[in-house]
Design a protein around this motif. Structure first.
Motif, PDB file in Angstrom:
ATOM      1  N   PRO A 129     -60.727  23.681 -74.084  1.00  0.00           N
ATOM      2  CA  PRO A 129     -60.920  23.089 -72.404  1.00  0.00           C
ATOM      3  C   PRO A 129     -60.587  21.525 -72.402  1.00  0.00           C
ATOM      4  O   PRO A 129     -61.463  20.628 -73.024  1.00  0.00           O
ATOM      5  N   VAL A 131     -57.470  20.553 -72.636  1.00  0.00           N
ATOM      6  CA  VAL A 131     -56.032  20.398 -72.492  1.00  0.00           C
ATOM      7  C   VAL A 131     -55.356  21.263 -71.566  1.00  0.00           C
ATOM      8  O   VAL A 131     -55.762  22.434 -71.533  1.00  0.00           O
ATOM      9  N   ILE A 132     -54.629  20.657 -70.891  1.00  0.00           N
ATOM     10  CA  ILE A 132     -54.205  21.478 -69.636  1.00  0.00           C
ATOM     11  C   ILE A 132     -52.610  21.048 -69.439  1.00  0.00           C
ATOM     12  O   ILE A 132     -51.945  20.221 -69.881  1.00  0.00           O
TER      13      ILE A 132
ATOM     14  N   GLY B  60     -60.709  27.030 -71.073  1.00  0.00           N
ATOM     15  CA  GLY B  60     -61.220  26.675 -69.876  1.00  0.00           C
ATOM     16  C   GLY B  60     -59.810  26.870 -68.949  1.00  0.00           C
ATOM     17  O   GLY B  60     -59.009  27.544 -69.227  1.00  0.00           O
ATOM     18  N   ILE B  61     -59.519  25.851 -67.992  1.00  0.00           N
ATOM     19  CA  ILE B  61     -58.596  25.763 -67.125  1.00  0.00           C
ATOM     20  C   ILE B  61     -57.439  25.126 -68.099  1.00  0.00           C
ATOM     21  O   ILE B  61     -57.531  24.517 -68.943  1.00  0.00           O
ATOM     22  N   PHE B  62     -56.131  25.920 -68.087  1.00  0.00           N
ATOM     23  CA  PHE B  62     -54.940  25.651 -68.773  1.00  0.00           C
ATOM     24  C   PHE B  62     -53.804  25.306 -67.713  1.00  0.00           C
ATOM     25  O   PHE B  62     -53.104  24.334 -67.708  1.00  0.00           O
ATOM     26  N   ALA B  64     -53.808  26.754 -64.246  1.00  0.00           N
ATOM     27  CA  ALA B  64     -54.429  26.429 -63.203  1.00  0.00           C
ATOM     28  C   ALA B  64     -53.369  27.323 -61.813  1.00  0.00           C
ATOM     29  O   ALA B  64     -53.734  27.125 -60.751  1.00  0.00           O
TER      30      ALA B  64
END
Lengths: 531, 108, 113
Positions: A129, A131-132, B60-62, B64
């Motif tokens: 979490p 890394v987006i 988690g968010i990846f 979105a």
């Protein structure tokens, strides 16, 4: 089952444009989109677009999104949201999930405008979490008003990586580094320069070694790579970050076309698996058309034109217009699209290393390798001229299709000519009235108004400023150079925020006159900045 | 960790729905009605949405935008809900997802 | 016959790599090493890999990893990724609960107001 003349999948820039064009010609059109809101990615684009007037240049993406929606509404286009097209069958049967139901529709023609999906890269810790995707960052900050993180490392120096880095700064996040495995900045130099001058460091020929953290990202290590993509030992650099943003390209989302049986090809120039189609989006299946990123990765301005083209050929396919009308209308759009596909970053130049501008000027190597034009390089460009009094300094050094600066200057201080990609020339025998329109209208934030010698040993530099808080007149601070490094002390002498500037504030700072051609950004003196 | 953008230089003060309360693993959190659950959680500083089935790793968010499905959680008792595209409602119960369950692995 | 279909071709033995434990398919938690090994087990097409390992068969249906898997398989086979046929595209394009998938709308007009 319900029948429509035309079903469009995707309510982004290309899908909506196709719908508007087709509806205007009398087709019964419906657009399905899986999202809660229409507009695709346009509503996350808060920067001013490039191009010329016909491409809606200098208008911000989200404003263009609203204009498109209004136009669609006026044309009588139906847009069904939260409607996921889950299949496209023979005879153009479209299966849509709407709410808790599966609905079947039949169309006589279909336009697929599903856009693209983000590419990803792997490195140890890439599933942590924090890394987006760059799109996720845009979505969170520009749609939902939530900061994606506090300290962020951006991977990818294409336009997406550059634009999103700037947007992160605008949202109050800190961007600690912009990293790309490629040896050169991939996106527009002007996008890079506006990020670099705020102090963000660029690391080209670098990539991520690993992301650190147990439950979420707490740090990242990057290192330099050689031309075979191997890490060079001893070049590791560590950053404490809570977020790593990935902007490493897009792939067309073309699965529906493959399912429908359209002939496909894997075309790296177009970003991956794409339908084989002609210049107007006709696929191998009669009556199935494509527009926008699904047929090849470009950007929103060209997607809107492709959408209009698809709408027109669909109308002709179904007999709503004859081929003469079609050809006339397409000819106009051809020209508009061709204009956007010119210059250093044109699709035809992808992968080519361009060393000189169309004018024969050496391209700034600093810009390509560090994100900013060097002080010793800037003087060779035609937008940089000198004279007494206030005058525009146009630091636009690459051939990109854009010309609002020429149009907005009533005094003809800026000349591009008919060739939209030509570098703007600062005309020396013209009278600049310090209106500021060029500064505010430059989508690349590359124009400054400079008075090199105010007579008292000082100079003034007016720069575009799109950050909060807005420094008040009299604020003392530090002027930063193109490279984001401190050059001298500076005082804000005026801040203009006119409606015509469309949220680009014009900040004028006074600096010692020897820094007139070096100082390009203003940083407020704070405890934090002093550290 | 993270916070909301009070005023944006381009977008101004963004309009929000009314403030609602929901629970995250039993703890009461506030968010805005209609915003994605993930946005409210992010604003509250929560990073881990779930732990994976095989390796028990945090996610988690990846993306979105509802594509990657990494941000799924248990919402009102239903697992695999994409929190990045599911609007927040008053009184929602949100739980960390362990595999496909709301029960931590050590208790499963 | 392209080189992917030429099953008589010798692609050599499986050589362990330093990054074999890198997770590729985030949904089904499949590693690079597993994908590489699968190629040496005779799974040369993306569709075969999907069936064999479930890589790309999870909740996201390969949205994130399909391009990565393609690259790994192509490299192992010594071909260009462009030569590999992508996995079959079929309904449903997005994850969907069975009760919704089976719930045919009787009246579709209501959705267009």
């Amino acid at each position: 089952m319900k029948r429509y003349d035309l079903i469009i999948v995707g309510a982004g820039p290309s899908g909506l444009s196709a719908a508007i064009e087709a509806a205007k010609k009398g087709l019964d059109v419906v657009v399905f989109d899986e999202n809660e809101k229409p507009g695709g990615q346009l509503f996350k684009q808060i920067h001013k677009f490039f191009g010329s007037k016909e491409h809606r240049a200098k208008v911000r993406g989200f404003v263009i999104g609203q204009q498109l929606l209004d136009e669609a509404d006026e044309a009588g286009v139906k847009v069904v949201l939260n409607a996921t097209v889950i299949g496209l069958y023979q005879d153009k049967e479209v299966v849509v999930r709407i709410g808790e139901e599966i609905c079947h529709y039949k169309a006589d023609a279909v336009v697929i405008a599903t856009g693209a999906a983000e590419n990803m890269v792997t490195f140890p810790g890439w599933t942590l979490p924090g890394v987006i995707g760059a799109g996720a960052a845009q979505t969170m900050m520009n749609l939902h008003g939530v900061k994606p993180g506090k300290r962020i490392l951006m991977l990818g120096s294409g336009n997406v990586g550059l634009v999103v880095s700037f947007q992160l700064l605008q949202s109050g996040c800190e961007v600690v580094a912009l990293v790309d495995a490629a040896p050169r900045v991939g996106g527009y130099g002007v996008h890079a320069a506006k990020v670099a001058r705020t102090g963000v460091l660029f690391y080209l020929s670098h990539t991520i070694v690993s992301a650190e953290g147990d439950e979420c990202v707490t740090g990242v290590t990057i290192a330099e790579i050689d031309d075979k993509f191997n890490f060079i030992p001893g070049t590791e650099k560590h950053f404490d970050v809570d977020t790593i943003c990935l902007a490493v390209g897009l792939s067309p989302m073309s699965q529906l076309l493959k399912m429908a049986g359209a002939k496909m090809e894997d075309n790296p120039k177009r970003g991956g698996q794409v339908p084989i189609c002609d210049e107007y989006g006709r696929t191998s299946i009669p009556g199935v058309f494509v527009a926008g990123d699904v047929s090849g990765i470009e950007e929103a301005s060209s997607a809107m034109i492709e959408g209009r083209m698809a709408g027109i050929v669909a109308a002709e396919y179904l007999g709503y217009i004859d081929d003469k009308v079609m050809e006339t209308e397409l000819a106009g759009l051809d020209k508009a699209l061709d204009g956007l596909r010119q210059g250093m970053f044109a699709p035809k130049n992808r992968g080519k290393s361009i060393e000189k501008t169309e004018e024969g000027i050496d391209i700034s190597q600093n810009l390509l390798k560090k994100g900013f034009v060097g002080d010793d390089e800037i003087e060779r460009f035609p937008g940089v001229t000198h004279r007494k009094g206030i005058h525009p300094v146009i630091e636009c050094t690459q051939n990109i299709p854009c010309n609002p600066c020429q149009d907005v200057c009533g005094k003809k201080c800026i000349s591009i000519g008919d060739n939209i990609t030509s570098l703007p020339i600062a005309v020396t025998d013209s009278e600049c009235v310090n209106c500021g329109m060029c500064v505010a209208s430059c989508s690349g934030q590359a124009i400054f108004l400079v008075d090199e010698d105010c007579g008292d040993g000082s100079a003034t530099v007016t720069l575009p400023y799109e950050f909060l808080p807005l420094p008040a007149e009299g604020t003392k601070g530090i002027a930063l150079g193109r490279n984001g490094q401190e050059v001298c002390e500076a005082t804000v002498v005026s801040v203009k925020s006119l409606k015509a500037f469309d949220k680009t504030n014009l900040l004028t700072m006074r600096v010692p006159k020897e820094y007139a051609m070096k100082a390009r950004f203003f940083r407020v003196k704070t405890e934090e900045a002093a550290v | 960790m993270s916070e909301r953008i009070e005023e944006h230089p381009i977008l101004g003060v963004q309009k929000k729905g009314k403030t609602v309360k929901f629970t995250m693993d039993g703890k009461e959190i506030e968010g805005y009605e209609g915003e994605p659950i993930a946005a409210a959680l992010k604003a509250a500083g929560l990073m881990v949405h779930r732990y994976t089935q095989k390796e028990h790793k945090p996610r988690g968010i990846f993306c979105a935008i509802g594509r990657c499905t990494d941000c799924v959680m248990i919402v009102d008792g239903v697992p695999n809900i994409r929190t990045c595209i599911t609007p927040l409602k008053d009184g929602m119960t949100v739980q960390t997802q362990y595999g496909v369950s709301g029960i931590p692995f050590e208790d499963q | 016959m392209n080189s992917v279909n030429d099953r008589s071709r010798d692609i050599g033995p499986f050589v362990p790599g330093a990054d074999d434990d890198m997770l590729i398919c985030r949904c089904e938690e499949i590693t690079k090493g597993e994908i590489r090994q699968a190629v040496h087990d005779g799974m040369w097409t993306i569709t075969e890999i999907r069936r064999y390992l479930r890589a790309g068969m999870g909740l996201c249906q390969g949205q994130t990893c399909s391009r990565l898997v393609k690259g790994i398989v192509a490299r192992e086979l010594g071909v260009s990724p462009a030569e590999l046929e992508p996995a079959t595209s079929r309904v449903p394009m997005r994850p969907i609960e069975m009760h919704v998938f089976a719930n045919e709308a009787r009246e579709v007009d209501q959705h267009e107001s």
